[in-house]
Motif scaffolding. Structure first.
Motif, PDB file in Angstrom:
ATOM      1  N   ALA A 116       0.837  -1.203   0.000  1.00 56.18           N
ATOM      2  CA  ALA A 116       0.000   0.000   0.000  1.00 56.18           C
ATOM      3  C   ALA A 116       0.871   1.253   0.000  1.00 56.18           C
ATOM      4  N   ALA A 117       1.955   1.218   0.787  1.00 55.12           N
ATOM      5  CA  ALA A 117       2.863   2.369   0.856  1.00 55.12           C
ATOM      6  C   ALA A 117       3.563   2.590  -0.482  1.00 55.12           C
ATOM      7  N   GLN A 118       3.978   1.485  -1.121  1.00 52.68           N
ATOM      8  CA  GLN A 118       4.644   1.593  -2.430  1.00 52.68           C
ATOM      9  C   GLN A 118       3.698   2.163  -3.484  1.00 52.68           C
ATOM     10  N   LYS A 119       2.448   1.704  -3.456  1.00 50.35           N
ATOM     11  CA  LYS A 119       1.455   2.206  -4.415  1.00 50.35           C
ATOM     12  C   LYS A 119       1.206   3.698  -4.180  1.00 50.35           C
ATOM     13  N   ALA A 120       1.124   4.082  -2.905  1.00 51.56           N
ATOM     14  CA  ALA A 120       0.906   5.491  -2.563  1.00 51.56           C
ATOM     15  C   ALA A 120       2.045   6.345  -3.098  1.00 51.56           C
ATOM     16  N   ALA A 121       3.277   5.849  -2.946  1.00 47.92           N
ATOM     17  CA  ALA A 121       4.445   6.590  -3.433  1.00 47.92           C
ATOM     18  C   ALA A 121       4.401   6.717  -4.956  1.00 47.92           C
ATOM     19  N   ARG A 122       3.959   5.657  -5.627  1.00 47.57           N
ATOM     20  CA  ARG A 122       3.884   5.679  -7.108  1.00 47.57           C
ATOM     21  C   ARG A 122       2.849   6.673  -7.603  1.00 47.57           C
ATOM     22  N   THR A 123       1.714   6.728  -6.930  1.00 47.72           N
ATOM     23  CA  THR A 123       0.601   7.546  -7.436  1.00 47.72           C
ATOM     24  C   THR A 123       0.610   8.977  -6.901  1.00 47.72           C
ATOM     25  N   LYS A 124       1.562   9.282  -6.030  1.00 47.56           N
ATOM     26  CA  LYS A 124       1.588  10.600  -5.395  1.00 47.56           C
ATOM     27  C   LYS A 124       2.099  11.693  -6.327  1.00 47.56           C
ATOM     28  N   GLY A 125       3.056  11.369  -7.189  1.00 49.24           N
ATOM     29  CA  GLY A 125       3.649  12.387  -8.061  1.00 49.24           C
ATOM     30  C   GLY A 125       4.859  13.004  -7.378  1.00 49.24           C
ATOM     31  N   SER A 126       5.721  13.653  -8.155  1.00 46.31           N
ATOM     32  CA  SER A 126       6.995  14.128  -7.612  1.00 46.31           C
ATOM     33  C   SER A 126       6.805  15.210  -6.546  1.00 46.31           C
ATOM     34  N   ALA A 127       5.877  16.151  -6.781  1.00 44.71           N
ATOM     35  CA  ALA A 127       5.646  17.230  -5.810  1.00 44.71           C
ATOM     36  C   ALA A 127       5.113  16.654  -4.499  1.00 44.71           C
ATOM     37  N   GLY A 128       4.186  15.704  -4.611  1.00 36.98           N
ATOM     38  CA  GLY A 128       3.610  15.057  -3.426  1.00 36.98           C
ATOM     39  C   GLY A 128       4.651  14.288  -2.648  1.00 36.98           C
TER      40      GLY A 128
ATOM     41  N   ALA B  38       7.894  14.871  -2.621  1.00 39.68           N
ATOM     42  CA  ALA B  38       8.806  15.834  -1.989  1.00 39.68           C
ATOM     43  C   ALA B  38       8.180  16.384  -0.705  1.00 39.68           C
ATOM     44  N   ALA B  39       6.894  16.698  -0.766  1.00 32.21           N
ATOM     45  CA  ALA B  39       6.190  17.226   0.419  1.00 32.21           C
ATOM     46  C   ALA B  39       6.162  16.186   1.524  1.00 32.21           C
ATOM     47  N   ALA B  40       5.916  14.919   1.153  1.00 33.28           N
ATOM     48  CA  ALA B  40       5.865  13.833   2.139  1.00 33.28           C
ATOM     49  C   ALA B  40       7.239  13.636   2.777  1.00 33.28           C
ATOM     50  N   ALA B  41       8.302  13.750   1.971  1.00 34.00           N
ATOM     51  CA  ALA B  41       9.668  13.586   2.484  1.00 34.00           C
ATOM     52  C   ALA B  41       9.998  14.697   3.477  1.00 34.00           C
ATOM     53  N   ARG B  42       9.583  15.945   3.145  1.00 30.93           N
ATOM     54  CA  ARG B  42       9.820  17.072   4.060  1.00 30.93           C
ATOM     55  C   ARG B  42       9.091  16.847   5.385  1.00 30.93           C
ATOM     56  N   LYS B  43       7.852  16.384   5.271  1.00 29.84           N
ATOM     57  CA  LYS B  43       7.039  16.144   6.469  1.00 29.84           C
ATOM     58  C   LYS B  43       7.687  15.053   7.334  1.00 29.84           C
ATOM     59  N   ALA B  44       8.160  13.978   6.676  1.00 31.34           N
ATOM     60  CA  ALA B  44       8.798  12.873   7.402  1.00 31.34           C
ATOM     61  C   ALA B  44      10.059  13.362   8.108  1.00 31.34           C
TER      62      ALA B  44
END
Length: 167
Positions: A138-150, A152-158
């Motif tokens: 599920a996490a891998q699919k989320a990463a695939r469908t998020k898009g590059s901007a999404g 990057a935002a998730a990485a900053r949040k993490a």
């Protein structure tokens, strides 16, 4: 009755080719907002989510009812009814007395069932029922469908979260 805005958001999700569960998520979010704004309550977080899913089915979201063994027979039957009503396969009969009774009961239920803490507890318990491989997929699919901007935002949040936990 769901808001026009909610139905529009769900339609937008559908046009974007998103899954029925994603479309239904809009209705669940609306239900949580209703409870947080004290329109009514819910006995549990699960009930709040169930109300949202039922609204979604009735509004025509093609969210199939749970399979045998996945939920109680009564829940499955209710979900089937809502699904058929939304797909125009069944005529719905208005039952004012029942509707009033349900509204009255819900008004007396607690509102704390959709607090951030309660929602977090629900999400954790739901995740713990899935296997590690399922969660990972599920996490891998989320990463695939998020898009590059999404992403990057998730990485900053993490990174922010990690920094806060270290401190």
């Amino acid at each position: 009755m769901p808001d026009k805005k909610t139905i529009e958001k769900a339609r937008k999700d559908r046009r974007a080719g998103k899954a029925p569960t994603t479309q239904a998520g809009e209705f669940v979010r609306e239900e949580i907002d209703k409870i947080r704004h004290r329109k009514h309550g819910a006995r549990s977080t699960k009930q709040a989510i169930a109300i949202g899913l039922s609204e979604a089915r009735r509004a025509g979201v093609p969210l199939r009812p749970p399979g045998k063994g996945k939920a109680k027979a009564r829940t499955r039957k209710s979900a089937e009814y809502a699904y058929e009503a939304g797909q125009h396969k069944r005529k719905t009969r208005r039952r004012p007395r029942v509707s009033r009774a349900v509204s009255r009961v819900l008004k007396h239920e607690p509102k704390s069932t959709v607090s951030r803490k309660a929602m977090s507890r629900q999400a954790r318990s739901a995740a713990s029922r899935r296997s590690v491989s399922q969660r990972s997929a599920a996490a891998q699919k989320a990463a695939r469908t998020k898009g590059s901007a999404g992403r990057a935002a998730a990485a900053r949040k993490a990174a922010r979260t990690r920094a806060r936990r270290r401190a």
